[in-house]
Write a protein that holds these residues in place. Structure first.
Motif, PDB file in Angstrom:
ATOM      1  N   CYS A  99     -62.177 -21.695 -61.373  1.00 33.08           N
ATOM      2  CA  CYS A  99     -63.185 -21.740 -60.314  1.00 33.08           C
ATOM      3  C   CYS A  99     -62.905 -20.714 -59.210  1.00 33.08           C
ATOM      4  N   ALA A 100     -61.629 -20.471 -58.915  1.00 30.21           N
ATOM      5  CA  ALA A 100     -61.280 -19.558 -57.827  1.00 30.21           C
ATOM      6  C   ALA A 100     -61.717 -18.133 -58.107  1.00 30.21           C
ATOM      7  N   ALA A 101     -61.742 -17.735 -59.363  1.00 24.93           N
ATOM      8  CA  ALA A 101     -62.044 -16.345 -59.700  1.00 24.93           C
ATOM      9  C   ALA A 101     -63.404 -15.921 -59.174  1.00 24.93           C
ATOM     10  N   CYS A 102     -64.384 -16.804 -59.228  1.00 23.52           N
ATOM     11  CA  CYS A 102     -65.720 -16.455 -58.748  1.00 23.52           C
ATOM     12  C   CYS A 102     -65.944 -16.859 -57.299  1.00 23.52           C
ATOM     13  N   HIS A 103     -65.347 -17.937 -56.875  1.00 24.34           N
ATOM     14  CA  HIS A 103     -65.719 -18.518 -55.591  1.00 24.34           C
ATOM     15  C   HIS A 103     -64.751 -18.217 -54.450  1.00 24.34           C
ATOM     16  N   THR A 104     -63.759 -17.382 -54.666  1.00 26.70           N
ATOM     17  CA  THR A 104     -62.874 -16.957 -53.595  1.00 26.70           C
ATOM     18  C   THR A 104     -62.912 -15.435 -53.498  1.00 26.70           C
ATOM     19  N   ALA A 105     -63.347 -14.929 -52.379  1.00 22.30           N
ATOM     20  CA  ALA A 105     -63.429 -13.481 -52.177  1.00 22.30           C
ATOM     21  C   ALA A 105     -62.053 -12.922 -51.842  1.00 22.30           C
ATOM     22  N   PRO A 106     -61.785 -11.654 -52.144  1.00 19.62           N
ATOM     23  CA  PRO A 106     -60.519 -11.036 -51.733  1.00 19.62           C
ATOM     24  C   PRO A 106     -60.319 -11.188 -50.226  1.00 19.62           C
TER      25      PRO A 106
END
Length: 434
Positions: free
Chosen positions: A52-59
């Motif tokens: 889930c973090a790959a899409c929903h957490t921005a750099p």
């Protein structure tokens, strides 16, 4: 009609889920009562399995707060906030709301989500795991008040009502059920690959309506490899040359935990999957996934004879690089990492001889990684020491075509040559907005 389907497919691919519609003063349904920390921790693990973090957490952004910009042929979109903030996130979702969005692609207010949210895969997630995921997102994630940005996708491609009919045609409701005659490990692996792991979202070819051609091993196209966003997601079946046929169980388990083995290294979107998801899997779950994938019958591939290593012709070319334009580029830019023998220095530096990505009929991944390099694999907090650099600013289209044609022919790889026009097309699409 063909252009319309292509445009619709692109729109379906890029829009993201969970745009909360709760009013500012909405109570958080999950806020009542003390959270079961065991359940929250289990949900945190499941969220890693779902990446889930790959899409929903921005750099450099806050966890799960969204905001990641993504360029698409239809315009730029921004990933949504799925923290438990009641105003801008999913804090107003009950567990039933959450389950419906996760497994059926319908938001709290009733609007349909685009299947960039892999709900056709998440439909297979069982009730206990949905409960744990809900507990994590409501009690294990800090609420962040960060408004979702509207996408640039224009009417009519931004309309959602046609997705009701898409779901009627392509969504298979119902949690995964163990297959009779299969052991516990196989069924656990199937549940993870088909469900939370949503491997088919990238690795299974799509139909004209952007639906996955198969959702499990009963379909011949399942996990046979697919082109997506400038990368060719590899064949995960037992195909000998371009799939996992030559990989041992240990090879596959090593790749899932570290992103590299004696056959290949992760790049492109798979780097994020390794970093955020599979390296965190328990040894038992890694073994289960390997058991399931290694059971898949070989499909896809190029129809070529089974690969066998032969260095002689390539060695002669490299001895006289002036006679081969691709060999000249390889000698100058590639040989110090990938070797005269094409074996590289696995797992630190990827082999090219017999690498399934090199043997694949579609050269998109090779072109993309040569142009743009790849992000760091970060295992246990330590970045890989030798990430692939990008050569877009160093080599022109013809030079890249030459060196990739040399590599695809070398060491008995026997894959088709690459044309400069293919490189130019990917250069244009992947460099836009950089």
């Amino acid at each position: 009609m063909k252009k319309m389907w292509k445009g619709l497919g692109a729109a379906l691919c890029v829009a993201l889920p969970f745009i909360a519609q709760a009013p500012a003063d909405a109570a958080t349904p999950a806020a009542t009562g003390a959270a079961d920390q065991t359940l929250v921790q289990r949900g945190a693990y499941l969220a890693q399995l779902g990446d889930c973090a790959a899409c929903h957490t921005a750099p450099k952004g806050k966890p799960f707060a969204g905001g990641l910009p993504m360029n698409t042929p239809m315009g730029r979109i921004y990933v949504t906030n799925i923290t438990p903030d009641a105003r801008t996130g999913i804090g107003g979702y009950t567990e039933a709301d959450f389950a419906r969005a996760l497994r059926e692609g319908v938001a709290k207010d009733g609007h349909n989500l685009y299947p960039a949210m892999p709900y056709p895969s998440y439909a297979k997630v069982d009730d206990d795991d949905v409960k744990a995921l809900y507990a994590f997102f409501m009690h294990g994630v800090a609420p962040v008040q960060q408004a979702n940005r509207e996408s640039d996708i224009k009417w009519p491609l931004n309309m959602r009502w046609p997705l009701m009919f898409w779901n009627m045609a392509f969504l298979e409701k119902g949690a995964y059920r163990d297959k009779p005659g299969k052991d516990v490990a196989w069924n656990r692996g199937a549940y993870l690959v088909q469900g939370l792991g949503h491997c088919g979202s990238c690795h299974t070819p799509r139909g004209v309506a952007f639906q996955e051609s198969a959702l499990d091993e009963s379909g011949s196209a399942f996990l046979s490899g697919a082109l997506l966003d400038g990368w060719f997601a590899s064949n995960l079946t037992g195909e000998h040359n371009t799939g996992l046929g030559r990989w041992s169980d240990e090879d596959l388990r090593t790749f899932l935990k570290t992103g590299a083995n004696r056959h290949a290294s992760a790049f492109g979107a798979m780097t994020s999957v390794i970093n955020n998801s599979t390296q965190a899997m328990s040894d038992q779950d890694v073994a289960a996934v390997s058991t399931y994938l290694k059971s898949l019958s070989p499909v896809g591939g190029t129809g070529a004879a089974a690969y066998t290593y032969d260095p002689q012709a390539t060695k002669v070319s490299l001895d006289r690089p002036a006679n081969d334009a691709g060999a000249r580029v390889y000698t100058a830019y590639c040989m110090h990492c990938h070797g005269v023998d094409g074996h590289g220095f696995a797992p630190m530096l990827a082999p090219l001889a017999g690498n399934p990505n090199v043997l694949a009929k579609d050269a998109s991944s090779l072109i993309n990684v040569t142009l743009n390099g790849t992000g760091d694999l970060v295992i246990d907090g330590v970045p890989s020491p030798f990430p692939m650099p990008g050569f877009a600013a160093v080599l022109d289209d013809q030079q890249i075509a030459n060196v990739l044609s040399f590599v695809r022919a070398g060491w008995n790889n026997g894959a088709p040559a690459v044309g400069a026009a293919e490189v130019a097309k990917l250069r244009q699409s992947t460099q836009a907005g950089r």
